[in-house]
Design an enzyme around this catalytic site. Structure first.
Site, PDB file in Angstrom:
ATOM      1  N   HIS A 102      10.148  -0.954  -0.312  1.00 30.90           N
ATOM      2  CA  HIS A 102       9.327  -1.529  -1.511  1.00 30.90           C
ATOM      3  C   HIS A 102       7.922  -1.363  -1.184  1.00 30.90           C
ATOM      4  O   HIS A 102       7.161  -2.291  -0.680  1.00 30.90           O
ATOM      5  CB  HIS A 102       9.771  -2.905  -2.227  1.00 30.90           C
ATOM      6  CG  HIS A 102      10.849  -2.640  -3.001  1.00 30.90           C
ATOM      7  ND1 HIS A 102      10.818  -2.133  -4.249  1.00 30.90           N
ATOM      8  CD2 HIS A 102      12.081  -3.211  -3.019  1.00 30.90           C
ATOM      9  CE1 HIS A 102      11.981  -2.114  -4.993  1.00 30.90           C
ATOM     10  NE2 HIS A 102      12.655  -2.758  -4.197  1.00 30.90           N
ATOM     11  N   ASP A 107       9.460  -4.777  -6.283  1.00 28.09           N
ATOM     12  CA  ASP A 107      10.192  -6.068  -6.011  1.00 28.09           C
ATOM     13  C   ASP A 107       9.319  -6.972  -6.641  1.00 28.09           C
ATOM     14  O   ASP A 107      10.043  -7.996  -7.220  1.00 28.09           O
ATOM     15  CB  ASP A 107      10.204  -6.077  -4.558  1.00 28.09           C
ATOM     16  CG  ASP A 107       8.838  -5.881  -3.781  1.00 28.09           C
ATOM     17  OD1 ASP A 107       7.952  -5.700  -4.337  1.00 28.09           O
ATOM     18  OD2 ASP A 107       9.056  -6.232  -2.437  1.00 28.09           O
ATOM     19  N   TYR A 298       4.737  13.004 -15.569  1.00 34.27           N
ATOM     20  CA  TYR A 298       4.189  11.894 -16.443  1.00 34.27           C
ATOM     21  C   TYR A 298       3.048  12.110 -17.396  1.00 34.27           C
ATOM     22  O   TYR A 298       1.857  12.586 -16.589  1.00 34.27           O
ATOM     23  CB  TYR A 298       4.135  10.622 -15.666  1.00 34.27           C
ATOM     24  CG  TYR A 298       5.513  10.246 -15.018  1.00 34.27           C
ATOM     25  CD1 TYR A 298       6.763  10.679 -15.378  1.00 34.27           C
ATOM     26  CD2 TYR A 298       5.073   9.299 -13.671  1.00 34.27           C
ATOM     27  CE1 TYR A 298       7.609  10.235 -14.492  1.00 34.27           C
ATOM     28  CE2 TYR A 298       6.445   9.127 -13.035  1.00 34.27           C
ATOM     29  CZ  TYR A 298       7.508   9.419 -13.454  1.00 34.27           C
ATOM     30  OH  TYR A 298       8.783   9.157 -12.591  1.00 34.27           O
ATOM     31  N   GLU A 372       1.603 -12.986  -2.348  1.00 33.75           N
ATOM     32  CA  GLU A 372       2.513 -13.565  -3.189  1.00 33.75           C
ATOM     33  C   GLU A 372       2.308 -14.579  -4.136  1.00 33.75           C
ATOM     34  O   GLU A 372       2.807 -15.070  -5.152  1.00 33.75           O
ATOM     35  CB  GLU A 372       3.801 -14.053  -2.206  1.00 33.75           C
ATOM     36  CG  GLU A 372       4.825 -12.964  -1.536  1.00 33.75           C
ATOM     37  CD  GLU A 372       5.781 -13.618  -0.960  1.00 33.75           C
ATOM     38  OE1 GLU A 372       6.816 -12.747  -0.767  1.00 33.75           O
ATOM     39  OE2 GLU A 372       5.750 -14.599  -0.186  1.00 33.75           O
TER      40      GLU A 372
END
Length: 402
Positions: A102, A107, A298, A372
């Site tokens: 990842h 994630d 895209y 985080e």
């Protein structure tokens, strides 16, 4: 600011969101292969109660939360796939899958949306309208999972859609806000230059594709520098070149691959025509030939002005003016654009870089990571924005489905 009750729930949810993120990071799965990840998400959503959980494709999950009162349907999207990269971090939760990592924050996206679904599933009495929590597969590999979900009907009743993206290039404590185009059209091409092979000592008996290929590559640079206005954004990059296997042999063909990034539709189409004109002209002058395979990837993500204004107001209300960072458009691609063919949307970078923690590596790098603490920031924004949009008063001011 969020009310004290929500603050308490978000604070309690933070550690769970981090735990989920670390689990996904430890067991990454590539695009269209997110079997275990999607099953984990499905089972976790089912455990919350109050959600209608479905599997529109083999490796995607959608959960619907019905509010107490009628209103719009808001889509919240997270992507789940990882990349074919060998991780070089030494965290306890580093990837256990050789060659898969990842390295783009998916994630964290999945974990944040699970946290939002958990909190909001217990607050449906406060909502005027529904929320669709869209856990998407295969963002990293065109044609992409978003297009599949659109074809599966996931967006048929969605009026507005929001996507968050953790950004290591943006410091933690900032949200990126961009109006209009925020990512580029992202295309690729394969160009085969066809000549006539022969012995290197007798080039006069050959049609040298290497010489033709070199001229083609050189002239491709003129598409941007001499055939496109300086006011337009365009990148044409030659990224692969395959030719020959022996030093004494002129090969029969050369294979050239590359990437084209743009914003304007006319500029995009003009680039295709110019690539072909260059290949046709040079190979024709030398008696050779060519085959061009152009892949439309895209499209550009274009943030809706009204919804983006609501996002900006929510960030200021919840975090303060200093959390806003106005951003321009980037030349990266994102398949979130597929959803925007069906409903207005907003794509929001969440600052997750931190120099003090050595979280400085760019996306798709073997040492990519995120702060985080940014997971709580994203969670808080998802909760507050959902409530701001799905209130009775908001129904009068936000855009209707296009």
């Amino acid at each position: 600011m969020t009310n004290p009750h929500d603050e308490k729930l978000i604070g309690e949810m933070k550690e769970q969101v981090i735990t989920w993120r670390r689990h996904f990071h430890e067991y990454p799965e590539l695009s269209f292969e997110e079997v275990s990840t999607s099953q984990f998400v499905y089972d976790t959503l089912q455990s919350f109660g109050g959600l209608e959980v479905s599997r529109p494709t083999k490796t995607s999950v959608v959960a619907r939360l019905k509010g107490k009162y009628p209103g719009r349907t808001l889509g919240l999207r997270a992507d789940m796939d990882a990349l074919p990269i060998q991780e070089e971090n030494d965290a306890d939760f580093r990837s256990t899958v050789d060659g898969v990592m990842h390295a783009c924050g998916h994630d964290g996206h999945t974990a944040m949306l699970l946290g939002a679904a958990k909190i909001l599933s217990g607050q449906k009495d406060e909502l005027s309208g529904d929320i669709k929590f869209i856990f998407q597969h295969a963002e990293e590999l065109p044609p992409g999972g978003a297009q599949e979900l659109v074809r599966a009907g996931v967006m048929d009743d969605v009026d507005l859609i929001v996507g968050l993206h953790l950004a290591s290039t943006l410091p933690r404590g900032k949200f990126g806000i961009g109006y209009g185009p925020v990512t580029s059209n992202s295309d690729t091409f394969d160009l085969k230059i066809i000549g006539k092979g022969g012995h290197s000592s007798q080039p006069e008996n050959s049609i040298d594709p290497i010489v033709m290929g070199a001229q083609v590559i050189n002239n491709l640079q003129h598409i941007v520098s001499r055939n496109t206005s300086p006011s337009e954004k365009l990148v044409v990059s030659t990224t692969t070149l395959k030719a020959g296997i022996a030093k004494n042999v002129i090969p029969g063909h050369v294979e050239i691959g590359g990437s084209v990034r743009s914003f304007d539709k006319e500029v995009r189409e003009n680039a295709v025509q110019l690539i072909e004109r260059i290949a046709r002209g040079i190979t024709g002058a030398h008696g050779g030939d060519y085959e061009l395979d152009y892949h439309y990837g895209y499209s550009s993500v274009i943030n809706d002005e009204s919804l983006t204004k609501t996002v900006e107001e929510t960030i200021v209300e919840q975090f303060g003016e200093n959390w806003l960072q106005k951003t321009g458009s980037i030349m990266g691609g994102e398949d979130f654009s597929a959803y925007l063919t069906e409903a207005p949307g907003c794509f929001i970078p969440v600052g997750a870089g931190n120099v003090e923690k050595d979280i400085v590596y760019p996306h798709h790098h073997p040492k990519f990571s995120v702060d985080e603490d940014a997971l709580e920031d994203g969670l808080r924004l998802l909760i507050s924005l959902s409530k701001k949009i799905l209130t009775k008063d908001s129904q009068k001011t936000l855009l209707t489905k296009a």
